[in-house]
Design an enzyme around this catalytic site. Structure first.
Site, short mmCIF file in Angstrom:
data_model
loop_
_atom_site.label_atom_id
_atom_site.label_comp_id
_atom_site.label_asym_id
_atom_site.label_seq_id
_atom_site.Cartn_x
_atom_site.Cartn_y
_atom_site.Cartn_z
N SER A 1 0.83 -1.21 0.00
CA SER A 1 0.00 0.00 0.00
C SER A 1 0.86 1.26 0.00
O SER A 1 0.59 2.22 -0.71
CB SER A 1 -0.87 0.04 1.26
OG SER A 1 -1.85 -0.94 1.19
N ARG B 1 -13.87 -6.93 -10.41
CA ARG B 1 -14.01 -6.17 -9.15
C ARG B 1 -14.78 -4.87 -9.35
O ARG B 1 -14.63 -4.20 -10.38
CB ARG B 1 -12.62 -5.95 -8.53
CG ARG B 1 -11.98 -7.29 -8.21
CD ARG B 1 -10.65 -7.17 -7.57
NE ARG B 1 -10.72 -6.55 -6.26
CZ ARG B 1 -9.65 -6.20 -5.56
NH1 ARG B 1 -8.44 -6.41 -6.07
NH2 ARG B 1 -9.78 -5.65 -4.38
N ASP C 1 -6.75 -7.68 4.89
CA ASP C 1 -5.98 -8.56 4.00
C ASP C 1 -5.44 -9.79 4.74
O ASP C 1 -4.88 -10.69 4.11
CB ASP C 1 -4.81 -7.79 3.37
CG ASP C 1 -5.31 -6.73 2.39
OD1 ASP C 1 -6.44 -6.86 1.89
OD2 ASP C 1 -4.56 -5.76 2.14
N ARG D 1 -2.89 -14.01 -1.52
CA ARG D 1 -2.98 -14.22 -0.07
C ARG D 1 -3.53 -15.61 0.25
O ARG D 1 -3.24 -16.18 1.30
CB ARG D 1 -3.80 -13.11 0.59
CG ARG D 1 -3.21 -11.74 0.32
CD ARG D 1 -3.26 -10.78 1.45
NE ARG D 1 -2.87 -9.45 0.97
CZ ARG D 1 -1.62 -8.98 0.97
NH1 ARG D 1 -0.63 -9.71 1.45
NH2 ARG D 1 -1.35 -7.78 0.50
C1 S3P Z 1 -5.52 -1.13 0.08
C2 S3P Z 1 -6.70 -1.11 0.75
C3 S3P Z 1 -7.50 -2.31 1.03
C4 S3P Z 1 -6.69 -3.60 0.87
C5 S3P Z 1 -5.84 -3.58 -0.36
C6 S3P Z 1 -4.91 -2.39 -0.37
C7 S3P Z 1 -4.84 0.15 -0.17
O1 S3P Z 1 -8.60 -2.33 0.15
O2 S3P Z 1 -7.54 -4.71 0.85
O3 S3P Z 1 -5.06 -4.77 -0.44
O4 S3P Z 1 -3.64 0.13 -0.49
O5 S3P Z 1 -5.49 1.18 -0.07
P1 S3P Z 1 -9.93 -1.48 0.52
O6 S3P Z 1 -9.46 -0.16 0.88
O7 S3P Z 1 -10.77 -1.45 -0.70
O8 S3P Z 1 -10.56 -2.27 1.64
#
Ligand code: S3P
Length: 435
Positions: free
Chosen positions: A23, A124, A317, A390
């Site tokens: 992230s 998605r 996650d 994952r």
């Molecule tokens: C992420 C936010 C999460 C997470 C993804 C990465 C990000 O998704 O599941 O792997 O980097 O902002 P959501 O914000 O849609 O829950």
């Protein structure tokens, strides 16, 4: 299609570092690209997902240099928030973060772009970002009622501010709106039902962008571009989580993880494991843009727990590996309020339930979670990753405790987030033998 084979191991003792946070790596390169100068990024995650972000930015005229062979050290030349129209569609690969955060930036560019993805990303929902971005003045087209990719974004140089009440606790939605708001005019606010990861807020603040946080609400002002500053990406707690869970429920095992991100909006897995009885100690250094430090784990017997509500976004996650920990713990583990998992890289509720059953675990599936009967001896099985990194990694960890061989099919997807996982695993397998 590549496979990983795993067998039962003896208790182990290991010391690891994990690659950069996914992230934070996406944000580091995107926000540097928007900045007013040159930014060096250290600890960048050179995985398929984050390289998709690099490719997308390069396709829009951003100069990004790789300063080492591993591509973990980048130099990004900021273009002050003005990108060039790409020549063709931008391929976001498997990466929802690339597509959703980039959409926020593209909403504020005066050209039209097409964003495409692999078969998983193409399923998605993108309506969650299209709704607020259209309220701000962009035009977004996708497929069907949930606006799945390919996505066409017609941006505008006249983004309007909004006050957005997000129906989901999603850092991707929050970030898309904040990025568009920062490039537009006036004050834009996003409120979420519970706090999702706050890396965008922290990094923009560090890059001297004016924003205010009040509980679950964040407000940002328009007409701003980030100041160029160097960035350090901590190790990914979501990658470390696999080894932490493998150790926590394994009496006699020990683990030390160095230089890993310890942001409170991300460490729900540590809190959950501690509630299950795990012995985990953190040492946190709060002096940088993101808290980071080390984690020490001593293995023992775990007990099942119930988890839901506000805790879910902090371990969103990590639910697959938490479910595996639940299967190895004594008693029931109940996971609720996690319907978001149905729209991740795979439907993680059904993929986890199906694969746990293959390993001999009793699981009941709910619309928003599952109940796992823990404590039975796991059996080796053939696991289908369904292209979800994952799932592949969580079940490779389960295989370390199962009787007989576990085969993870479709293991190449691990490259999207954790290059080096298979090497780490084979080192563990060769250092401990069990017949
Ligand atoms: C992420 C936010 C999460 C997470 C993804 C990465 C990000 O998704 O599941 O792997 O980097 O902002 P959501 O914000 O849609 O829950």
């Amino acid at each position: 299609m590549s496979e990983i084979k795993v067998r039962q191991v003896e208790p182990f003792s290991a010391e690891i570092t994990v690659p950069g946070d996914k992230s934070i790596s996406h944000r580091a390169v995107m926000f540097s690209a928007l900045s007013n100068g040159v930014c060096d990024i250290k600890g960048f995650l050179a995985s398929e997902d984050c390289l998709a972000t690099v490719g997308a930015l390069r396709a829009m005229g951003v100069k990004i240099e790789e300063l080492n062979e591993e591509r973990t050290h980048l130099r990004v030349y900021g273009n002050r928030g003005e990108f060039q129209a790409p020549e063709g569609p931008i391929d976001c690969g498997n990466s929802g973060t690339t597509m959703r955060l980039l959409s926020g930036i593209l909403a504020a560019q005066p050209f039209s772009t097409e964003l495409v993805g692999d078969p998983s990303l193409s399923k998605r929902p993108m309506n969650r970002i299209a709704i607020p971005l259209e309220m701000m003045g962009a035009k977004i087209e996708g497929q069907g009622s949930r606006l799945t990719p390919p996505l066409r974004i017609q941006g505008t140089s006249k983004i309007k501010p909004i006050e957005y009440d997000s129906p989901v606790a999603s850092a991707q939605v929050k970030s898309a709106v904040l990025l568009a708001g920062m490039l537009g005019k006036g004050k834009t606010s996003v409120t979420e039902p519970s706090l999702s990861r706050d890396h965008t807020e922290r990094m923009l603040d560090y890059l001297l962008v004016k924003l205010v946080r009040e509980g679950n609400k964040v407000s940002i002002w328009g007409d701003q571009i980030p100041e160029s500053r160097d960035l350090v990406v901590p190790g990914d707690i979501s990658s470390a989580a696999f080894w932490i869970a493998a150790t926590a429920g394994f009496p006699g095992s020990r683990l030390l993880v160095h230089s890993v991100g310890l942001n409170r909006t991300r460490v729900g897995i540590l809190d959950a494991l501690i509630r299950m009885g795990a012995q985990i100690r953190e040492r946190v250094d709060e002096s940088g843009c993101e808290p980071m430090g080390s984690i020490e784990v001593k293995g023992g017997e775990l007990q099942g727990i119930e988890i839901g509500g506000d805790q879910i976004p902090t371990l969103i996650d990590e639910v697959p590996i938490l479910a595996v920990a639940g299967a190895m713990a004594k008693g029931r583990t109940v996971i609720r309020d996690a319907a978001e998992l149905r729209v991740k890289e795979s439907d993680r509720i059904s993929t986890v339930a199906e694969n746990l059953r293959r390993m001999g675990v009793l699981v009941e599936e709910f619309a928003d979670g599952m109940e796992i009967q823990g404590g039975a001896q796991l059996k080796g099985a053939v696991i289908e990753s369904l292209g979800d990194h994952r799932i592949a990694m969580a079940f490779a960890i389960a295989g370390l405790r199962a009787k007989g061989e576990t085969v993870i099919r479709g293991a190449e997807c691990i490259e999207t987030s954790y290059p080096g996982f298979a090497d780490e695993l084979s080192q563990l397998l060769s250092s401990t033998r069990r017949n």
